[in-house]
Scaffold this motif. Structure first.
Motif, PDB file in Angstrom:
ATOM      1  N   PRO A  82      98.906   7.001  70.254  1.00 60.54           N
ATOM      2  CA  PRO A  82      98.615   6.102  69.132  1.00 60.54           C
ATOM      3  C   PRO A  82      97.352   6.507  68.387  1.00 60.54           C
ATOM      4  N   GLU A  83      97.240   5.985  67.176  1.00 59.31           N
ATOM      5  CA  GLU A  83      96.068   6.306  66.364  1.00 59.31           C
ATOM      6  C   GLU A  83      94.816   5.759  67.016  1.00 59.31           C
ATOM      7  N   GLU A  84      94.916   4.497  67.487  1.00 57.15           N
ATOM      8  CA  GLU A  84      93.792   3.899  68.200  1.00 57.15           C
ATOM      9  C   GLU A  84      93.861   4.378  69.630  1.00 57.15           C
ATOM     10  N   ARG A  85      92.953   5.275  70.009  1.00 54.55           N
ATOM     11  CA  ARG A  85      92.997   5.786  71.372  1.00 54.55           C
ATOM     12  C   ARG A  85      92.511   4.717  72.329  1.00 54.55           C
ATOM     13  N   GLY A  86      93.164   4.609  73.458  1.00 59.39           N
ATOM     14  CA  GLY A  86      92.714   3.621  74.438  1.00 59.39           C
ATOM     15  C   GLY A  86      93.086   4.009  75.849  1.00 59.39           C
ATOM     16  N   LEU A  87      92.112   3.888  76.748  1.00 59.13           N
ATOM     17  CA  LEU A  87      92.347   4.137  78.162  1.00 59.13           C
ATOM     18  C   LEU A  87      91.604   3.060  78.938  1.00 59.13           C
ATOM     19  N   TYR A  88      91.972   2.880  80.201  1.00 62.34           N
ATOM     20  CA  TYR A  88      91.198   1.987  81.068  1.00 62.34           C
ATOM     21  C   TYR A  88      89.877   2.681  81.390  1.00 62.34           C
ATOM     22  N   LYS A  89      88.781   2.104  80.923  1.00 58.76           N
ATOM     23  CA  LYS A  89      87.485   2.779  81.037  1.00 58.76           C
ATOM     24  C   LYS A  89      87.043   2.993  82.475  1.00 58.76           C
ATOM     25  N   HIS A  96      94.488   7.518  86.377  1.00 60.80           N
ATOM     26  CA  HIS A  96      94.960   6.993  85.104  1.00 60.80           C
ATOM     27  C   HIS A  96      96.191   7.756  84.637  1.00 60.80           C
ATOM     28  N   LEU A 100      99.944   6.365  83.951  1.00 62.20           N
ATOM     29  CA  LEU A 100     100.681   6.529  82.694  1.00 62.20           C
ATOM     30  C   LEU A 100     102.032   7.200  82.959  1.00 62.20           C
ATOM     31  N   GLN A 144      94.231  11.433  77.053  1.00 56.83           N
ATOM     32  CA  GLN A 144      95.311  10.616  76.504  1.00 56.83           C
ATOM     33  C   GLN A 144      96.461  11.488  75.997  1.00 56.83           C
TER      34      GLN A 144
END
Lengths: 316, 437
Positions: A82-89, A96, A100, A144
């Motif tokens: 996705p454009e907004e990158r996101g992971l569990y910090k 992780h 996924l 990601q």
């Protein structure tokens, strides 16, 4: 293969009065790299989210691999960045990636092996046991990216995959994207950087204000647009060319960069006549070349000044 | 199904690994032990009160009352310290105010000046003997237990004096007014449950408290973790491969599993500690017999099963609601005003529990154990304290399951739309539209 990997048919999506995607149709065939181009706010991300089933279209239909199932049922065959990158910090990088992979339906064991391989390939194997928050932004993006490709999907959808990357990492990502396509898999990515799309894609769609402006094979798009473009480089006395360049019987449009210019010849105009006129006026020329149009120039010619207001337009 | 399990596992493992989990697991038992032990330690250190009696009565009844007060002890054993040390100051009606004020001036200071200060001043007049009215001036009048003890002793003293005046033998009076010593033993299905009333009270109270804390803490954790997922934008990646229902269920189950694990650790260590309390108490220099007499309740299997069932159902119900609220909001601050509605239900259930402990068979208790929102707090308490008909339990559980399904459905609808909504927070009307959509 008969049915396209992605088929979007006259899809419309509205957000509280604002039409984000307007009767958009699009086909992405299996194999190769497809570029979804357009200015900011053109509706690229919305289109991708519609394909991913994250948003539901208000009108029209979307089918993947010619099947009526939504993308979630087919998620094992699709990779998505996705454009907004996101992971569990707080999670460890390797854990992780395994997680996924699991959400895509591959076993823990396989996921672990593949995750290690990917981290190796992306040059961040040393970070496998670190927490995501300890990684730089670029490294997080790589993680990601690996997460989206871990399950070896046949359709890879990347929203602005190269934004925010330094040139070295952008190169690494580009090589991977090209390699995926070389394996016969399909890549669809969005970008607003035309040069990049021009070098990588074999098919494109340019969208503006939620609607398709032009689409097809890159070579075809260029041929349809007309090959009669001239690139000029000036050394001195550029002002002497002003009258000639303004002559609409010779020049249809001009993209002026100061020391250089790209112009489109008018219908029926002879490039030799243009060169003769410039020489006659003793314009200092460094460069005169007949070129095929760049996607950038096609984009500007097609979208023009409208692109600038694409974002601001909100219907009441 | 396999995907839900992955989400549950991730949720559980990541939660249990955190430092916060470790700290809360260690700290709560310490806190609980402190709550249990402090009253014992404090009562051991309570001191003899110095009471001055200003006797303005014509019958010089002060000495007699002083005598009775001095017989009171701080503990049950005859060797215990006397509860009061009393001195009588006779006064005529004219002097009364002056003597009283002089003594009051030396009353109500801290513990430092024990020797010459008074804990309290008792004023007797002729009216006291006639109507029972008398005044006590003291720094400790807020201590309800101390005051009720004092009042009881004074009532007995006055009654003895009045009866004595009517010619009744004081020995007879003492025997006649000896207080009843009630022992309570719980009966379950016609059999002795091996619990005193006090133990069953403690058990019910502890269960209610644990349910309240666990549902509140873990419910809110579900909510914050949804908000965090929204903020970290991982939601979009997850939403592309998981259905909202899988995400919701996985999250609530995962957080619930972490909660159960924590409670298992607490429960296990509580059993271990109470079985080893003698040797452990010695380590802290406490008298083993004091500890053995502590009302640590034993939990019967049926109580444990009911407790766990209601914890599970209650947590899932509230967890789903909290998750839905998390999905509606963009920041922890925003969640607060919505979360209030859910927290209210938990609070009502928790406070209802106190009245149910007092009267487990009341209509209120029965009604509340049928409402899914309150049953998790009320029913285990009732089950442990009284005999609940199995049919009532079955109906309560049935309604609980129906309520749970309804809440999960509702939460799922909100979750579906909410998780990918960023920006402004939704109005109730918009939320309603999400549910109907």
């Amino acid at each position: 293969m008969t049915s396209p990997s992605v088929r979007i048919t006259t899809v419309t999506k509205r957000f509280s009065g604002h039409v984000a995607v307007n009767r958009l149709s699009l086909e992405v065939f299996a194999g190769g790299i497809f570029g979804l181009l357009g200015p900011n706010g053109a509706g690229k991300s919305t289109t991708i989210r519609l394909i991913m089933g994250i948003l539901e279209p208000d009108e029209g239909s979307i089918s993947l691999f010619g099947l009526p199932d939504g993308s979630r049922k087919l998620s094992a065959r699709i990779g998505y960045l996705p454009e907004e990158r996101g992971l569990y910090k707080k999670m460890q990088v390797l854990d992780h990636l395994v997680f996924l992979g699991e959400t895509k339906g591959i076993s823990r064991h396989d996921a672990r092996i593949r995750a290690r391989a990917w981290l190796e390939r992306l040059g961040i194997a040393d970070w496998a046991q670190k927490k995501v928050e300890d990684l730089s932004k670029g490294m997080q993006q790589k993680v990601q990216f690996a997460g989206a490709l871990l399950h070896e999907p046949e359709l890879v959808i990347l929203d602005e995959p190269f934004s925010g990357l330094d040139p070295v990492n952008a190169q690494v990502m580009k090589d991977i994207v090209v390699a995926i396509a070389a394996e016969g898999r399909t890549v669809l990515f969005s970008t607003h950087v035309m040069e990049q799309a021009e070098r990588m894609c074999d098919h494109i769609a340019i969208i503006a204000r939620g609607a398709t402006v032009v689409s097809g094979a890159v070579a075809q798009v260029k041929a349809d647009f007309g090959g009669r473009h001239v690139a000029l480089g000036f050394t001195h006395d550029k002002e002497r060319a002003t009258a000639i360049l303004a002559d609409r019987t010779l020049v249809a449009s001009i993209d002026d960069y100061g020391a250089s210019a790209q112009l489109q010849l008018a219908e029926g105009a002879d490039p030799q006549a243009l060169l003769a006129a410039l020489v006659h006026e003793r314009v200092g020329l460094r460069h005169f070349e007949l070129v095929e149009p760049s996607l950038q120039s096609i984009f500007i010619a097609k979208v023009g000044a409208d692109a600038a207001v694409a974002r601001a337009e909100v219907s009441a | 199904m396999k995907k839900i399990f992955s989400v549950v596992r991730r949720e559980f493992v990541e939660r249990v690994r955190t430092r916060a989990f470790l700290i809360s697991t260690l700290l709560l038992p310490v806190f609980m032990v402190a709550v249990f032990l402090l009253p014992i330690l404090m009562s051991g250190t309570s001191r003899t009160s110095r009471v001055a009696i200003v006797d303005g009565s014509s019958a010089a009844v002060g000495a007699q009352i002083a005598g009775m007060l001095q017989q009171e002890r701080l503990g049950d054993k005859p060797a215990a310290e006397p509860r009061y040390s009393v001195q009588v100051f006779p006064a005529t009606e004219g002097q009364l105010a002056a003597v009283r004020d002089g003594l009051v001036a030396k009353t109500g200071f801290g513990r430092g000046h024990q020797a010459e200060q008074w804990t309290g001043v008792l004023v007797l007049t002729d009216a006291t003997l006639a109507s029972g009215k008398l005044a006590y001036y003291g720094g400790n009048v807020g201590g309800l237990e101390a005051m009720s003890k004092l009042q009881r002793t004074l009532s007995r003293a006055l009654a003895t004096w009045r009866l004595g005046k009517s010619g009744v033998d004081p020995q007879l009076v003492a025997r006649a007014t000896a207080p009843a010593d009630l022992q309570t033993i719980k009966v379950e299905d016609g059999k002795l449950a091996g619990q005193s009333g006090e133990q069953s009270f403690m058990l019910a109270y502890a269960m209610g408290f644990i349910l309240y804390i666990a549902v509140l803490i873990y419910g809110q954790q579900t909510m914050t973790s949804v908000v965090e997922e929204k903020n970290s934008r991982i939601m979009e990646v997850l939403a592309s491969s998981l259905t909202p229902f899988q995400m919701l269920l996985g999250k609530v189950l995962g957080v619930g599993a972490a909660g159960l694990a924590q409670m298992a650790i607490w429960g296990g260590s509580a059993v271990l500690l109470s079985s080893q309390r003698g040797p452990l108490g010695m380590l802290f220099g406490m008298n083993p017999s004091t500890l053995q007499s502590l009302p640590i309740p034993s939990m019967s299997a049926s109580v444990l099963v009911v407790f766990l069932l209601y914890f599970l159902l209650g947590f899932l119900l509230y967890g789903a609601l909290y998750a839905a609220i998390g999905a509606m909001c963009n920041s922890i601050q925003e969640t607060q005003q919505y979360a209030l509605f859910v927290t209210m239900f938990i609070l009502v259930g928790f406070f209802a529990m106190f009245s149910v402990i007092r009267d487990p068979n009341s209509t209120l208790g029965m009604a509340m154990s049928l409402v899914p929102f309150f049953a998790p707090f009320v029913m285990p308490v009732r089950w442990s304290m009284t005999t609940v008909p199995p049919l009532e339990l079955a109906i309560s559980l049935g309604l609980m399951v129906v309520g749970l399904l309804a809440c999960t459905w509702l939460a799922g609808r909100i979750y579906r739309t909410g998780i990918l909504m960023y920006g402004k927070k939704p109005s109730w009307r918009e939320v309603w539209r999400w549910i109907r959509a």
